[in-house]
Design a protein around this motif. Structure first.
Motif, PDB file in Angstrom:
ATOM      1  N   SER A 202       0.827  -1.204   0.000  1.00 38.37           N
ATOM      2  CA  SER A 202       0.000   0.000   0.000  1.00 38.37           C
ATOM      3  C   SER A 202       0.860   1.253   0.000  1.00 38.37           C
ATOM      4  O   SER A 202       1.945   1.287   0.589  1.00 38.37           O
TER       5      SER A 202
ATOM      6  N   TYR B 158       2.184  -0.219   6.840  1.00 38.96           N
ATOM      7  CA  TYR B 158       1.728  -0.337   5.462  1.00 38.96           C
ATOM      8  C   TYR B 158       1.372  -1.788   5.150  1.00 38.96           C
ATOM      9  O   TYR B 158       2.119  -2.705   5.501  1.00 38.96           O
ATOM     10  N   ARG B 159       0.248  -1.955   4.462  1.00 41.33           N
ATOM     11  CA  ARG B 159      -0.234  -3.293   4.114  1.00 41.33           C
ATOM     12  C   ARG B 159       0.640  -3.893   3.013  1.00 41.33           C
ATOM     13  O   ARG B 159       0.850  -3.291   1.969  1.00 41.33           O
TER      14      ARG B 159
END
Length: 207
Positions: free
Chosen positions: A156, A171-172
């Motif tokens: 992401s 963050y993914r």
């Protein structure tokens, strides 16, 4: 938590709990312990969190702290020996930048080594147990999977806040892997403190 069918090994993890320092809580927690490959993408263990297990019976990781690349949100695995495994983790800004830089250009290699770790809590027995991990502290040899011609790796650009009170942004990071040809990983899964199942993860047709 745990499996969703007779042969599925799906884990939904509480990554926010993994970052929390409240020792009273109990949840399934997963960690991305190692990730290196794809032509030089060597992710650092730049996240250190408390170890809610930290008791006799823990073998894959021990001690008060766990150093990891990221906290897992989910693991998806159907259980067949050559089936893909899909991971969703939350990683640091630095790790996300490294991933974004690497996948922004054509990869020179799709091979990698990785390891993960999931722990869970049994409410009846009031104890933690190791729910999923690679045995003997060995890394898994894998390849990034491809679906419809697209490599299954994403990160992401938008941060996620851990909580309203903790100013930590993560963050993914999502990826799907299949066994590397000619390599075998031995994985152990558990549905409780005493129910264990060892699985071989290897590419189809390989000895």
């Amino acid at each position: 938590m745990g499996t969703t069918g007779d042969n599925n090994f799906d884990f939904d993890c509480d990554y926010r709990f993994g970052f929390n320092v409240d020792p009273r809580g109990k949840a399934t927690v997963g960690y991305l312990l190692f990730w290196s490959g794809c032509g030089g993408l060597n992710l650092k263990k730049d996240i250190e969190v408390w170890n809610p297990f930290n008791a006799p019976g823990q073998t894959a990781v021990t001690g008060k702290k766990i150093a990891c690349i990221g906290l897992l949100e989910s693991v998806r695995f159907s259980g067949e020996e050559d089936a893909p495994m899909r991971f969703v983790a939350y990683v640091s800004q630095g790790a996300a930048a490294d991933i974004r830089s690497k996948i922004g250009r054509p990869l020179t290699s799709t091979t990698l080594q990785m390891s993960f770790y999931v722990i869970a809590y049994d409410d009846e027995k009031k104890q933690w147990y190791e729910a999923a991990f690679s045995k003997d502290k060995k890394n898994m040899d894998a390849n990034l999977d491809t679906t419809g011609g697209e490599l299954q790796i994403f990160v992401s650009k938008t941060p996620t806040r851990i909580s309203d009170t903790l100013d930590i942004k993560v963050y993914r990071f999502e990826f799907q892997v299949v066994p590397a040809k000619g390599k075998t990983a031995t994985l152990e899964f558990a549905l409780g403190p005493t129910q264990r199942l060892v699985k071989q993860w290897k590419s189809g047709g390989d000895a």
